[in-house]
Motif scaffolding. Sequence first.
Motif, PDB file in Angstrom:
ATOM      1  N   LEU A   1       3.066 -12.833   2.435  1.00  0.00           N
ATOM      2  CA  LEU A   1       2.195 -11.900   1.848  1.00  0.00           C
ATOM      3  C   LEU A   1       1.712 -12.507   0.616  1.00  0.00           C
ATOM      4  N   VAL A   2       0.254 -12.586   0.250  1.00  0.00           N
ATOM      5  CA  VAL A   2      -0.211 -13.005  -0.722  1.00  0.00           C
ATOM      6  C   VAL A   2      -1.241 -12.009  -1.308  1.00  0.00           C
ATOM      7  N   LEU A   3      -1.200 -11.871  -2.683  1.00  0.00           N
ATOM      8  CA  LEU A   3      -2.081 -11.057  -3.212  1.00  0.00           C
ATOM      9  C   LEU A   3      -3.703 -11.342  -3.108  1.00  0.00           C
TER      10      LEU A   3
ATOM     11  N   VAL B   1      -3.584 -12.168   9.365  1.00  0.00           N
ATOM     12  CA  VAL B   1      -3.177 -11.195  10.507  1.00  0.00           C
ATOM     13  C   VAL B   1      -3.262  -9.909  10.178  1.00  0.00           C
ATOM     14  N   GLY B   2      -3.168  -9.616   8.931  1.00  0.00           N
ATOM     15  CA  GLY B   2      -3.125  -8.139   8.631  1.00  0.00           C
ATOM     16  C   GLY B   2      -3.483  -7.944   6.863  1.00  0.00           C
ATOM     17  N   ILE B   3      -3.279  -6.615   6.482  1.00  0.00           N
ATOM     18  CA  ILE B   3      -3.650  -6.458   5.194  1.00  0.00           C
ATOM     19  C   ILE B   3      -2.161  -5.330   4.888  1.00  0.00           C
ATOM     20  N   ARG B   4      -1.816  -5.653   3.794  1.00  0.00           N
ATOM     21  CA  ARG B   4      -0.665  -4.502   2.964  1.00  0.00           C
ATOM     22  C   ARG B   4      -1.155  -4.178   1.713  1.00  0.00           C
ATOM     23  N   VAL B   5      -1.015  -2.910   1.473  1.00  0.00           N
ATOM     24  CA  VAL B   5      -0.893  -2.278   0.211  1.00  0.00           C
ATOM     25  C   VAL B   5       0.350  -2.054  -0.514  1.00  0.00           C
TER      26      VAL B   5
ATOM     27  N   GLU C   1      -1.887  -2.649  -4.968  1.00  0.00           N
ATOM     28  CA  GLU C   1      -2.340  -3.983  -4.753  1.00  0.00           C
ATOM     29  C   GLU C   1      -2.545  -4.492  -3.437  1.00  0.00           C
ATOM     30  N   ILE C   2      -3.542  -4.865  -3.060  1.00  0.00           N
ATOM     31  CA  ILE C   2      -3.697  -5.298  -1.916  1.00  0.00           C
ATOM     32  C   ILE C   2      -3.286  -6.607  -1.374  1.00  0.00           C
ATOM     33  N   TYR C   3      -2.416  -6.980  -0.355  1.00  0.00           N
ATOM     34  CA  TYR C   3      -1.916  -8.381  -0.096  1.00  0.00           C
ATOM     35  C   TYR C   3      -2.468  -8.671   1.467  1.00  0.00           C
TER      36      TYR C   3
END
Length: 129
Positions: free
Chosen positions: A90-92, A110-114, A118-120
């Motif tokens: 996971l990368v900011l 392959v995806g986005i995480r919050v 902050e969005i990763y």
Amino acid sequence: AEQCAHNAHLACFGEILPPEFDRIDFALLAVATQTNTPVSYMTLRELDRESVYLKHGGAFDPARGTVMVLESYQAMVRHLDERYVRQSTLVLNSNVSYLKLAMAVGFRVVGIRVFKKEIYCELLREKET
């Protein structure tokens, strides 16, 4: 490995990670062969026998910002290719330099995480067969 990772992160970023962030299975350290000085490091968690998660990493001065960082990252990824089918991290989303570095060696979004507002970007790299 955890103490090494703790010290490496402190040297690269000048910050101490909370103890719960240091839960790793192993760490890799890239060293310049001519000078015997550290170039970069990464900490990892094995997810299963085919998958590994890249937790933290960074480049040491004076290697930071040089081609040595790309070369060391490529070497560490090749080392992981010998043991795992897939690598993830996971990368900011604002860490453009790391996103470029990861994509240069074959990672893809392959995806986005919050997390904590902050969005990763979730990145995945699968070994070429």
